[in-house]
Design a protein around this motif. Structure first.
Motif, PDB file in Angstrom:
ATOM      1  N   LEU A 119       2.689 -10.810  24.840  1.00 56.99           N
ATOM      2  CA  LEU A 119       3.128  -9.428  24.794  1.00 56.99           C
ATOM      3  C   LEU A 119       4.078  -9.229  23.616  1.00 56.99           C
ATOM      4  CD1 LEU A 119       3.146  -6.644  26.215  1.00 56.99           C
ATOM      5  CD2 LEU A 119       5.211  -7.418  27.408  1.00 56.99           C
ATOM      6  N   VAL A 120       3.775  -8.269  22.764  1.00 59.36           N
ATOM      7  CA  VAL A 120       4.573  -8.019  21.563  1.00 59.36           C
ATOM      8  C   VAL A 120       5.682  -7.028  21.893  1.00 59.36           C
ATOM      9  CG1 VAL A 120       4.546  -7.148  19.205  1.00 59.36           C
ATOM     10  CG2 VAL A 120       2.605  -8.449  20.074  1.00 59.36           C
ATOM     11  N   SER A 121       6.907  -7.455  21.728  1.00 57.46           N
ATOM     12  CA  SER A 121       8.047  -6.595  22.009  1.00 57.46           C
ATOM     13  C   SER A 121       8.815  -6.230  20.746  1.00 57.46           C
ATOM     14  CB  SER A 121       9.001  -7.286  22.989  1.00 57.46           C
ATOM     15  OG  SER A 121       9.432  -8.535  22.469  1.00 57.46           O
ATOM     16  N   ALA A 122       8.449  -6.801  19.620  1.00 58.84           N
ATOM     17  CA  ALA A 122       9.142  -6.513  18.365  1.00 58.84           C
ATOM     18  C   ALA A 122       8.166  -6.675  17.207  1.00 58.84           C
ATOM     19  CB  ALA A 122      10.344  -7.448  18.175  1.00 58.84           C
ATOM     20  N   GLY A 123       8.387  -5.902  16.167  1.00 66.11           N
ATOM     21  CA  GLY A 123       7.518  -5.985  14.997  1.00 66.11           C
ATOM     22  C   GLY A 123       8.135  -5.269  13.818  1.00 66.11           C
ATOM     23  N   SER A 124       7.357  -5.142  12.765  1.00 67.20           N
ATOM     24  CA  SER A 124       7.855  -4.471  11.574  1.00 67.20           C
ATOM     25  C   SER A 124       7.984  -2.981  11.847  1.00 67.20           C
ATOM     26  CB  SER A 124       6.905  -4.713  10.398  1.00 67.20           C
ATOM     27  OG  SER A 124       5.601  -4.267  10.707  1.00 67.20           O
ATOM     28  N   ASN A 125       9.081  -2.398  11.436  1.00 70.56           N
ATOM     29  CA  ASN A 125       9.308  -0.978  11.691  1.00 70.56           C
ATOM     30  C   ASN A 125       8.919  -0.177  10.457  1.00 70.56           C
ATOM     31  OD1 ASN A 125      10.242   1.517  12.547  1.00 70.56           O
ATOM     32  ND2 ASN A 125      12.093   0.707  13.432  1.00 70.56           N
ATOM     33  N   PHE A 126       9.857   0.223   9.661  1.00 68.94           N
ATOM     34  CA  PHE A 126       9.551   0.969   8.450  1.00 68.94           C
ATOM     35  C   PHE A 126       8.849   0.066   7.437  1.00 68.94           C
ATOM     36  CE2 PHE A 126      10.687   2.412   4.168  1.00 68.94           C
ATOM     37  CZ  PHE A 126      10.247   3.730   4.220  1.00 68.94           C
ATOM     38  N   GLN A 127       7.680   0.475   6.980  1.00 68.80           N
ATOM     39  CA  GLN A 127       6.936  -0.279   5.978  1.00 68.80           C
ATOM     40  C   GLN A 127       6.732   0.603   4.759  1.00 68.80           C
ATOM     41  OE1 GLN A 127       3.357  -2.167   7.504  1.00 68.80           O
ATOM     42  NE2 GLN A 127       4.157  -2.029   9.572  1.00 68.80           N
ATOM     43  N   ALA A 128       6.889   0.037   3.582  1.00 70.44           N
ATOM     44  CA  ALA A 128       6.767   0.836   2.364  1.00 70.44           C
ATOM     45  C   ALA A 128       6.178   0.011   1.233  1.00 70.44           C
ATOM     46  CB  ALA A 128       8.127   1.393   1.947  1.00 70.44           C
ATOM     47  N   VAL A 129       5.414   0.686   0.394  1.00 69.55           N
ATOM     48  CA  VAL A 129       4.918   0.125  -0.862  1.00 69.55           C
ATOM     49  C   VAL A 129       5.505   1.002  -1.956  1.00 69.55           C
ATOM     50  CG1 VAL A 129       2.909  -0.420  -2.261  1.00 69.55           C
ATOM     51  CG2 VAL A 129       2.778  -0.635   0.229  1.00 69.55           C
ATOM     52  N   MET A 130       6.435   0.451  -2.724  1.00 68.04           N
ATOM     53  CA  MET A 130       7.190   1.259  -3.678  1.00 68.04           C
ATOM     54  C   MET A 130       6.709   1.024  -5.107  1.00 68.04           C
ATOM     55  SD  MET A 130       9.107   2.543  -1.338  1.00 68.04           S
ATOM     56  CE  MET A 130      10.224   3.525  -2.332  1.00 68.04           C
ATOM     57  N   SER A 131       6.629   2.113  -5.858  1.00 72.16           N
ATOM     58  CA  SER A 131       6.280   2.049  -7.271  1.00 72.16           C
ATOM     59  C   SER A 131       7.478   2.507  -8.084  1.00 72.16           C
ATOM     60  CB  SER A 131       5.075   2.953  -7.577  1.00 72.16           C
ATOM     61  OG  SER A 131       4.856   3.032  -8.976  1.00 72.16           O
ATOM     62  N   ILE A 132       7.848   1.732  -9.111  1.00 69.77           N
ATOM     63  CA  ILE A 132       8.975   2.114  -9.962  1.00 69.77           C
ATOM     64  C   ILE A 132       8.508   2.791 -11.242  1.00 69.77           C
ATOM     65  CG2 ILE A 132      10.465   0.297  -9.064  1.00 69.77           C
ATOM     66  CD1 ILE A 132       9.783  -1.372 -11.511  1.00 69.77           C
ATOM     67  N   SER A 133       7.197   2.921 -11.408  1.00 71.80           N
ATOM     68  CA  SER A 133       6.664   3.539 -12.617  1.00 71.80           C
ATOM     69  C   SER A 133       6.010   4.895 -12.357  1.00 71.80           C
ATOM     70  CB  SER A 133       5.638   2.609 -13.275  1.00 71.80           C
ATOM     71  OG  SER A 133       4.539   2.362 -12.411  1.00 71.80           O
ATOM     72  N   GLU A 134       5.630   5.167 -11.106  1.00 71.34           N
ATOM     73  CA  GLU A 134       4.987   6.430 -10.791  1.00 71.34           C
ATOM     74  C   GLU A 134       5.791   7.162  -9.730  1.00 71.34           C
ATOM     75  OE1 GLU A 134       0.604   6.241 -10.292  1.00 71.34           O
ATOM     76  OE2 GLU A 134       0.925   4.067 -10.401  1.00 71.34           O
ATOM     77  N   ALA A 135       6.105   8.423 -10.006  1.00 73.01           N
ATOM     78  CA  ALA A 135       6.889   9.206  -9.053  1.00 73.01           C
ATOM     79  C   ALA A 135       6.144   9.419  -7.747  1.00 73.01           C
ATOM     80  CB  ALA A 135       7.259  10.555  -9.661  1.00 73.01           C
ATOM     81  N   ALA A 136       4.814   9.490  -7.824  1.00 73.02           N
ATOM     82  CA  ALA A 136       4.015   9.724  -6.625  1.00 73.02           C
ATOM     83  C   ALA A 136       3.195   8.502  -6.257  1.00 73.02           C
ATOM     84  CB  ALA A 136       3.107  10.931  -6.835  1.00 73.02           C
ATOM     85  N   GLY A 137       3.642   7.324  -6.650  1.00 74.60           N
ATOM     86  CA  GLY A 137       2.873   6.114  -6.412  1.00 74.60           C
ATOM     87  C   GLY A 137       3.404   5.245  -5.299  1.00 74.60           C
ATOM     88  N   SER A 138       4.226   5.797  -4.425  1.00 76.36           N
ATOM     89  CA  SER A 138       4.800   5.018  -3.321  1.00 76.36           C
ATOM     90  C   SER A 138       4.251   5.524  -1.993  1.00 76.36           C
ATOM     91  CB  SER A 138       6.325   5.124  -3.330  1.00 76.36           C
ATOM     92  OG  SER A 138       6.863   4.604  -4.532  1.00 76.36           O
ATOM     93  N   TYR A 139       4.224   4.598  -1.016  1.00 75.69           N
ATOM     94  CA  TYR A 139       3.653   4.924   0.292  1.00 75.69           C
ATOM     95  C   TYR A 139       4.529   4.318   1.377  1.00 75.69           C
ATOM     96  CZ  TYR A 139      -0.348   5.884  -2.703  1.00 75.69           C
ATOM     97  OH  TYR A 139      -1.155   6.365  -3.699  1.00 75.69           O
ATOM     98  N   TYR A 140       4.490   4.925   2.539  1.00 76.54           N
ATOM     99  CA  TYR A 140       5.314   4.430   3.645  1.00 76.54           C
ATOM    100  C   TYR A 140       4.637   4.748   4.968  1.00 76.54           C
ATOM    101  CZ  TYR A 140       6.650   9.099   5.118  1.00 76.54           C
ATOM    102  OH  TYR A 140       6.610  10.379   5.605  1.00 76.54           O
ATOM    103  N   ILE A 141       5.124   4.112   6.012  1.00 76.01           N
ATOM    104  CA  ILE A 141       4.672   4.407   7.377  1.00 76.01           C
ATOM    105  C   ILE A 141       5.716   3.873   8.350  1.00 76.01           C
ATOM    106  CG2 ILE A 141       3.404   2.275   7.807  1.00 76.01           C
ATOM    107  CD1 ILE A 141       2.255   5.840   8.779  1.00 76.01           C
TER     108      ILE A 141
END
Length: 203
Positions: A119-141
């Motif tokens: 039974l999983v009681s803990a896991g990754s919460n905020f996840q993000a893929v960040m781009s430092i070269s594109e203003a609209a190139g980052s994603y999160y969940i």
């Protein structure tokens, strides 16, 4: 529980790799010192495999094609205001089969309870893929919405996407955020005994 018991309650991949690869003579851990014969790592791995297969057969039956990781490895994300188990907690908890383990990129940590060992009681919460070269190139969940209120439509609106490994686009363009906003909240310093509130605005 002693400190040692807590330390050894979960597998340690680094330690196992060191022992099984005989790093700096670590294979000596495979030998059971009080016994007369010298046990090898190959023998211990074979015994461990037999034990694991026996446990699986006893729990799930003899046909491996009927075994399902998702049936046992379930995420149980409980509603924080209620810590004890019960009907209300079960209704408000977010539950779904999930992959991963403590040593994969999709981090999940499961317990060691005998009745529900995965039974999983803990896991990754905020996840993000960040781009430092594109203003609209980052994603999160995030695994759920951010309201924390079970009657809100944002309580679990992101949970299906999180389970499927999907992401939302993130932008630093404030005009996009303001264009879809329903209002603006401004926070400004105030003394604790004289908070100020106004319609459509909290300070």
């Amino acid at each position: 529980m002693s400190r040692g018991a807590g330390h050894w309650s979960r597998p340690n991949p680094d330690f196992l790799y060191a022992v099984l690869s005989d790093r700096r003579g670590s294979a000596i851990w495979c030998d059971i010192r009080p016994s007369s014969p010298r046990e090898t790592c190959e023998e211990q791995v074979r015994v461990a495999l037999d034990d694991a297969l026996g446990w699986l057969v006893d729990r799930y039956g003899r046909d491996p094609s009927t075994w399902s990781w998702g049936e046992e490895h379930n995420l149980d994300m409980q509603w924080l205001p209620i810590s004890s188990r019960g009907l209300l907690t079960d209704l408000l908890s977010l539950q779904a089969p999930i992959s991963g383990d403590p040593f994969t990129q999709f981090l999940t940590s499961f317990g060691v309870e005998e009745d529900r060992p995965f039974l999983v009681s803990a896991g990754s919460n905020f996840q993000a893929v960040m781009s430092i070269s594109e203003a609209a190139g980052s994603y999160y969940i995030t695994p759920a919405g951010q309201s924390g209120h079970p009657l809100s439509r944002f309580y679990d609106n992101l949970f299906p996407s999180w389970i499927q490994g999907e992401y939302l686009a993130m932008s630093t363009d404030l005009s996009l955020a303001r264009g879809g906003a329903s209002g603006i909240s401004r926070l400004t310093p105030a003394t604790s005994d004289n908070p100020r509130m106004s319609e459509g605005q909290s300070e």
